[in-house]
Design a protein around this motif. Structure first.
Motif, mmCIF file in Angstrom:
data_model
loop_
_atom_site.group_PDB
_atom_site.id
_atom_site.type_symbol
_atom_site.label_atom_id
_atom_site.label_comp_id
_atom_site.label_asym_id
_atom_site.label_seq_id
_atom_site.Cartn_x
_atom_site.Cartn_y
_atom_site.Cartn_z
ATOM 1 N N VAL A 221 0.837 -1.201 0.000
ATOM 2 C CA VAL A 221 0.000 0.000 0.000
ATOM 3 C C VAL A 221 0.872 1.252 0.000
ATOM 4 C CG1 VAL A 221 -1.742 1.286 1.298
ATOM 5 C CG2 VAL A 221 -1.934 -1.179 1.074
ATOM 6 N N GLY A 222 2.071 1.158 0.565
ATOM 7 C CA GLY A 222 2.993 2.289 0.506
ATOM 8 C C GLY A 222 3.334 2.657 -0.929
ATOM 9 N N PHE A 223 3.571 1.652 -1.765
ATOM 10 C CA PHE A 223 3.817 1.918 -3.188
ATOM 11 C C PHE A 223 2.568 2.465 -3.869
ATOM 12 C CE2 PHE A 223 7.330 -1.103 -2.489
ATOM 13 C CZ PHE A 223 8.365 -0.413 -3.108
ATOM 14 N N LEU A 224 1.406 1.948 -3.493
ATOM 15 C CA LEU A 224 0.156 2.449 -4.068
ATOM 16 C C LEU A 224 -0.064 3.916 -3.689
ATOM 17 C CD1 LEU A 224 -2.450 1.739 -5.603
ATOM 18 C CD2 LEU A 224 -3.466 1.110 -3.409
ATOM 19 N N GLY A 225 0.226 4.256 -2.431
ATOM 20 C CA GLY A 225 0.072 5.635 -1.986
ATOM 21 C C GLY A 225 1.008 6.587 -2.707
ATOM 22 N N ALA A 226 2.182 6.091 -3.072
ATOM 23 C CA ALA A 226 3.125 6.953 -3.797
ATOM 24 C C ALA A 226 2.555 7.404 -5.133
ATOM 25 C CB ALA A 226 4.447 6.223 -4.014
ATOM 26 N N GLY A 227 1.627 6.618 -5.687
ATOM 27 C CA GLY A 227 1.051 6.964 -6.977
ATOM 28 C C GLY A 227 0.101 8.143 -6.922
ATOM 29 N N VAL A 228 -0.398 8.485 -5.728
ATOM 30 C CA VAL A 228 -1.333 9.615 -5.636
ATOM 31 C C VAL A 228 -0.647 10.898 -5.185
ATOM 32 C CG1 VAL A 228 -3.227 8.040 -5.146
ATOM 33 C CG2 VAL A 228 -2.028 9.128 -3.246
ATOM 34 N N ILE A 229 0.649 10.824 -4.933
ATOM 35 C CA ILE A 229 1.395 12.006 -4.515
ATOM 36 C C ILE A 229 1.930 12.715 -5.752
ATOM 37 C CG2 ILE A 229 3.368 12.852 -3.188
ATOM 38 C CD1 ILE A 229 3.063 10.416 -1.390
ATOM 39 N N MET A 230 1.622 13.991 -5.870
ATOM 40 C CA MET A 230 2.033 14.772 -7.042
ATOM 41 C C MET A 230 2.776 16.023 -6.595
ATOM 42 S SD MET A 230 -1.422 14.517 -9.350
ATOM 43 C CE MET A 230 -2.454 14.995 -7.954
ATOM 44 N N LYS A 231 3.822 16.359 -7.339
ATOM 45 C CA LYS A 231 4.596 17.561 -7.056
ATOM 46 C C LYS A 231 4.301 18.594 -8.127
ATOM 47 C CE LYS A 231 9.234 19.073 -5.713
ATOM 48 N NZ LYS A 231 9.285 20.304 -6.489
ATOM 49 N N GLU A 232 3.846 19.766 -7.694
ATOM 50 C CA GLU A 232 3.551 20.869 -8.603
ATOM 51 C C GLU A 232 4.392 22.062 -8.191
ATOM 52 O OE1 GLU A 232 -0.606 21.521 -8.344
ATOM 53 O OE2 GLU A 232 -1.154 19.672 -9.390
#
Length: 238
Positions: free
Chosen positions: A79-90
């Motif tokens: 789930v840690g890897f899955l959560g990384a997919g929703v983190i975005m840097k703008e």
């Protein structure tokens, strides 16, 4: 058939209860995320909770508590890897950290229900929803509070826009002016500007800053030959 030989109605009903509880609790968590139009909403949180519950329940039935703990550990990692997919840097802003943390917590809820710890799953769900709703106005109030630069962990930068031909001399003058005002310089970076100009950025060593004193230093720097613009800014450190 092997299914008939191994089927246990009581164990099956236990799995139905665990997965149904994960579905309901995951839906409660996801509904709040969906309402706020977050990347991971209702369906994602339900699937994470049910998936974690299914893996935990399966490991408990086949291998026992020890194997269930191993599965839970791998669920946390996955789930840690899955959560990384929703983190975005703008730019300088990072979005999605709270949603990723919510997914992680949904997996914890599912793991609890899969391990037949329904009361604990309900408690975690309650805490997640409270954290994402009732704490929101408190966080907003803190963000709107004025920053006391003298008591906070803040980094300071003095920025100059200068004529490129005078870059080297102004770099030395910038350091001299700041250190004469008792503001030691940690590093000075230069870069291209527009046209025949360049930028100088002096990063100050962590220290307490008096805004009026730094304003006076910037005014003196702005008056130097070759300086087009001078300013300073502060940013909170992580």
């Amino acid at each position: 058939m092997q299914f008939i030989a191994t089927f246990d109605a009581i164990s099956f009903l236990d799995s139905v209860l665990s997965l149904s509880a994960a579905f309901v609790l995951g839906a409660l968590i996801g509904a709040e995320r969906q309402y706020r139009q977050r990347t991971a909403g209702l369906r994602t949180n339900v699937l994470v909770a049910v998936g974690a519950a299914a893996f935990t329940d399966l490991a408990s039935r086949i291998g026992g508590p020890t194997d269930a703990m191993r599965v839970v550990a791998n669920v946390v990692t996955g789930v840690g890897f899955l959560g990384a997919g929703v983190i975005m840097k703008e730019g300088l802003n990072v979005r999605g950290l709270n949603t990723a943390a919510t997914l992680w917590c949904s997996a914890a809820v599912g793991s609890c229900t899969g391990a037949d710890m329904l009361a604990e799953g309900v408690l975690i769900t309650f805490i997640i929803i409270v954290g994402n709703t009732l704490l929101r106005p408190i966080a907003s109030a803190i963000d709107r509070a004025p920053l006391d630069a003298r008591t906070s962990e803040v980094s300071y930068e003095v920025r100059l826009t200068v004529d490129t031909a005078a870059l080297a001399d102004l770099r030395d003058l910038l350091i001299d002016e700041l250190e004469a005002a008792k503001y030691p310089v940690g590093d000075v970076e230069d870069g291209p500007g527009s046209g025949a100009t360049s930028t100088l950025v002096a990063k100050l060593v962590s220290t307490a800053v008096e805004p009026k004193e730094l304003d006076a230093v910037v005014e003196r720097l702005a008056a130097l030959p070759g300086v087009r613009h001078a300013t300073w800014e502060s940013t909170t450190e992580e």
